[in-house]
Design a protein around this motif. Sequence first.
Motif, PDB file in Angstrom:
ATOM      1  N   ALA A 216      -8.413  16.151-101.411  1.00 26.38           N
ATOM      2  CA  ALA A 216      -8.795  15.527-100.140  1.00 26.38           C
ATOM      3  C   ALA A 216      -9.591  16.486 -99.271  1.00 26.38           C
ATOM      4  CB  ALA A 216      -7.546  15.047 -99.407  1.00 26.38           C
ATOM      5  N   PHE A 217      -9.110  17.720 -99.168  1.00 27.56           N
ATOM      6  CA  PHE A 217      -9.790  18.656 -98.286  1.00 27.56           C
ATOM      7  C   PHE A 217     -11.069  19.202 -98.907  1.00 27.56           C
ATOM      8  CE2 PHE A 217      -5.628  18.669 -96.225  1.00 27.56           C
ATOM      9  CZ  PHE A 217      -6.024  18.486 -94.905  1.00 27.56           C
ATOM     10  N   MET A 218     -11.185  19.139-100.224  1.00 27.98           N
ATOM     11  CA  MET A 218     -12.464  19.491-100.847  1.00 27.98           C
ATOM     12  C   MET A 218     -13.523  18.474-100.446  1.00 27.98           C
ATOM     13  SD  MET A 218     -13.407  20.054-104.860  1.00 27.98           S
ATOM     14  CE  MET A 218     -12.214  21.383-104.984  1.00 27.98           C
ATOM     15  N   ALA A 219     -13.125  17.206-100.383  1.00 30.95           N
ATOM     16  CA  ALA A 219     -14.057  16.176 -99.927  1.00 30.95           C
ATOM     17  C   ALA A 219     -14.435  16.419 -98.464  1.00 30.95           C
ATOM     18  CB  ALA A 219     -13.438  14.791-100.093  1.00 30.95           C
ATOM     19  N   CYS A 220     -13.451  16.842 -97.658  1.00 31.96           N
ATOM     20  CA  CYS A 220     -13.735  17.148 -96.251  1.00 31.96           C
ATOM     21  C   CYS A 220     -14.696  18.329 -96.127  1.00 31.96           C
ATOM     22  CB  CYS A 220     -12.438  17.449 -95.500  1.00 31.96           C
ATOM     23  SG  CYS A 220     -11.353  16.015 -95.298  1.00 31.96           S
ATOM     24  N   GLU A 221     -14.529  19.337 -96.990  1.00 32.23           N
ATOM     25  CA  GLU A 221     -15.429  20.493 -96.942  1.00 32.23           C
ATOM     26  C   GLU A 221     -16.843  20.100 -97.367  1.00 32.23           C
ATOM     27  OE1 GLU A 221     -15.545  23.406 -95.844  1.00 32.23           O
ATOM     28  OE2 GLU A 221     -13.483  23.925 -95.373  1.00 32.23           O
TER      29      GLU A 221
ATOM     30  N   SER B 251     -16.528  10.717 -89.045  1.00 33.14           N
ATOM     31  CA  SER B 251     -15.666   9.551 -89.273  1.00 33.14           C
ATOM     32  C   SER B 251     -15.060   9.586 -90.667  1.00 33.14           C
ATOM     33  CB  SER B 251     -16.483   8.263 -89.075  1.00 33.14           C
ATOM     34  OG  SER B 251     -15.698   7.126 -89.333  1.00 33.14           O
ATOM     35  N   VAL B 252     -15.841   9.993 -91.669  1.00 34.31           N
ATOM     36  CA  VAL B 252     -15.330  10.098 -93.040  1.00 34.31           C
ATOM     37  C   VAL B 252     -14.212  11.134 -93.114  1.00 34.31           C
ATOM     38  CG1 VAL B 252     -15.907  10.856 -95.375  1.00 34.31           C
ATOM     39  CG2 VAL B 252     -17.417   9.262 -94.168  1.00 34.31           C
ATOM     40  N   ILE B 253     -14.421  12.293 -92.475  1.00 32.36           N
ATOM     41  CA  ILE B 253     -13.385  13.337 -92.487  1.00 32.36           C
ATOM     42  C   ILE B 253     -12.102  12.823 -91.861  1.00 32.36           C
ATOM     43  CG2 ILE B 253     -12.737  15.563 -91.475  1.00 32.36           C
ATOM     44  CD1 ILE B 253     -15.623  16.457 -91.841  1.00 32.36           C
TER      45      ILE B 253
ATOM     46  N   GLY C 115     -10.072  26.167 -96.504  1.00 28.91           N
ATOM     47  CA  GLY C 115     -11.306  26.538 -95.817  1.00 28.91           C
ATOM     48  C   GLY C 115     -11.101  26.576 -94.319  1.00 28.91           C
ATOM     49  N   THR C 116     -11.868  25.778 -93.614  1.00 25.13           N
ATOM     50  CA  THR C 116     -11.763  25.741 -92.155  1.00 25.13           C
ATOM     51  C   THR C 116     -10.841  24.621 -91.671  1.00 25.13           C
ATOM     52  OG1 THR C 116     -13.708  24.306 -91.996  1.00 25.13           O
ATOM     53  CG2 THR C 116     -14.082  26.693 -91.887  1.00 25.13           C
ATOM     54  N   PHE C 117     -10.120  23.994 -92.588  1.00 25.23           N
ATOM     55  CA  PHE C 117      -9.198  22.924 -92.215  1.00 25.23           C
ATOM     56  C   PHE C 117      -7.762  23.405 -92.355  1.00 25.23           C
ATOM     57  CE2 PHE C 117     -13.024  20.681 -93.434  1.00 25.23           C
ATOM     58  CZ  PHE C 117     -13.121  19.663 -92.488  1.00 25.23           C
ATOM     59  N   LYS C 118      -6.986  23.222 -91.304  1.00 24.45           N
ATOM     60  CA  LYS C 118      -5.546  23.466 -91.350  1.00 24.45           C
ATOM     61  C   LYS C 118      -4.852  22.160 -90.999  1.00 24.45           C
ATOM     62  CE  LYS C 118      -5.811  28.330 -89.895  1.00 24.45           C
ATOM     63  NZ  LYS C 118      -5.334  29.315 -88.893  1.00 24.45           N
ATOM     64  N   TRP C 119      -3.892  21.787 -91.832  1.00 22.01           N
ATOM     65  CA  TRP C 119      -3.206  20.500 -91.658  1.00 22.01           C
ATOM     66  C   TRP C 119      -1.710  20.702 -91.822  1.00 22.01           C
ATOM     67  CZ3 TRP C 119      -0.114  17.883 -95.162  1.00 22.01           C
ATOM     68  CH2 TRP C 119       0.156  16.525 -94.916  1.00 22.01           C
ATOM     69  N   GLY C 120      -0.956  20.182 -90.901  1.00 16.97           N
ATOM     70  CA  GLY C 120       0.496  20.295 -90.996  1.00 16.97           C
ATOM     71  C   GLY C 120       1.167  19.049 -90.464  1.00 16.97           C
TER      72      GLY C 120
END
Length: 687
Positions: free
Chosen positions: A142-147, A198-200, A232-237
């Motif tokens: 998921a986060f690879m798609a966001c990157e 919006s996609v992210i 990467g530059t995304f942190k999710w918790g």
Amino acid sequence: MPPKPAAKPGKKKKKSKEELEEERRQAEEAARLAEEERLRAEEAERQRLAELERQRLELLGQFLAAERESLDAELADLDPLLRQFEHERARARTDASEAADWERFLRCVHVPAPKQRVAVTEFMNRMSAAAKEAESRDMGEAFMACEECRTMILETRQALLEARLSTAAGAGSSGGELKGTPNEWVADFESDLRSLYSVINSRIDRLTAVVLHHGDEYANEKNEIQLGHVAGTFKWGIWVNTAKNPRLKVVEMPSLGVVLDIPKQIALANVALRVQHRWGPGSDEFFGRCGNQWMAVGGVLVVDLLALPPSAKKVRGWTLRQVTPLAANVQRVPYPIPPAGADPLTWQSEEEPPPLGVTAPLPPDVVLLQEPLQVAWWDEQHGIWNTDGVSNVSYDEATNHFSFLTTHLAPLALVMSRTRLLPYKSWHIRPTGGRNGSSAAITLDCGLDSPVVIEVGVRTATLTSPTWPQLQSLLGVAMQPLELLQALSDRGLHVLPEDRDAEVAGVVAKERETEEAMCNDVALLGGAFLLASSRWNQTAAPSEALVRLSEVTDWEEGGRTSPHHVERIFAKEKEDGERRVLVVVQRGAKGVAFSDALDRRETYPRLPGTESVEAVKECGETIWGEVHASVLTLLRGQFRAPGAAESPLALRLAATPESLDLARTTSPLFTATLADTMMALRLFSFS
């Protein structure tokens, strides 16, 4: 009989009807004659003004015809040189575009370039569909798609900046698919950015919903559910309130470096608490549409309360999950949390809710210039960063963490005014490559303890000051000018002003054609003259822009081009001699002229206008304000005004042939890069 009493003294005999009628007739006649006289006077004045206007227009027509003839002759003289310049610049743009495409290919970038419109549309459609339909709980995927979306955001943001400044106009499009004008490109790129963000958001919401739907699989031995992921530059918790313990005060998310002090209302609620920290370039998705002066620095922290899906049930070895809309998407719970039975869309609390405490890390390359520190939440309804309800903002330099209290759960960020460094207190440009060199340093005094110094060369720009630790990754690195200025902005040193910043900065933006013409023209002098801001620039009309300049004549002695030389020369403002200071004014897109507006003048010496016969005559009789096609022709000192050939003023204003030859032979790629950088900094609108 007694005598009649004497008549009272002063009593007038009553007028007869005939006398009154005669007086009325005489008054009417006098009024008629006065009106006729007034009309005759008005007609005479109208004819006088009409004659003056006729004379003014006749003189103005003669003046403009002579001016146009002179300008056409000067442009014809410059045409071979300008054609050569444009040919070399066009060839360089093509080479640079091909080199960028090849470098992009070698990096194996998997997203289309912003100008490849067909490929961009296909990419958007594919990513949007995946964001809505993804069932995987694979966070890495998921986060690879966001990157990938973020990679495209960075490229699109840069293409948008180029389109806004028209620096890419005529440069050719990658793949030949980009059509239309720069204004149309701006609209396309802005639309792309909104779609990518919006996609992210959709992809992260979908991932969160799937994880919560299977929340029981993530519970630990204490039946606590808390997850964290960094990509990467995304942190999710995410933290799921399973205990509903009223004594719970703190939720820590070690993988994110975030600590939340939660109020009792959240501690007892059947909700999940999601935290996202998006940092680095391109993290502020609200920058372009923010309606006030704030911009996020250090990334955006998004804190949400989410409704929980129905719990899974285990029956005879089977796990039963109720499929609801929450299995595919999240439902945000407003804060303060509405009571049972209340409509969350319309319910409003009558009291201020207890605040949520937040402690989060600040990226190490962020410069904090706002004093006092401000944290704001994104107010989607009004399209602004809003500081209401945020308090106790503090920064711990030892840990590089900032803390605050907020009554709003929304995107949150440390914010800085986009106009914090505006208007520029002063600026100057000095050659740094010596005689026949192709580099110059732009120095901006922004009111900081160190000036912002950018050295411009052929196609590239390099930051040389400030030398703060947060800027170490940029110091001495040659970059495309717009990339460098964007990187500075990402770190909190925002020197990319827009027209929307003018009112807050207390300036009036120059007309676009005036500013562009001024930057393109005076950049031709960047290798042979010193250039500096004028204190009268904002006093001049929006159609006029002023610059001070001083000729460098002592190249054999190394050239007086050091910063202290520049400061001394423009502080003294000598009117004669080798290091004299001249003032040039851009008059719309027509051309340039000399002005007597040195900084040490007590009032602004306005140029002659064309509002009267006398003013038009003055235009043709004075050197001040006489328009020439370019600074290269203006500085020759060949004026049309009567007697200018023998005028000491004309001799004083003329540059030496050696300096003009140097300007004509300066690298056109360097002067184009200098002009682009000056325009991006908006030196003439924001100084």
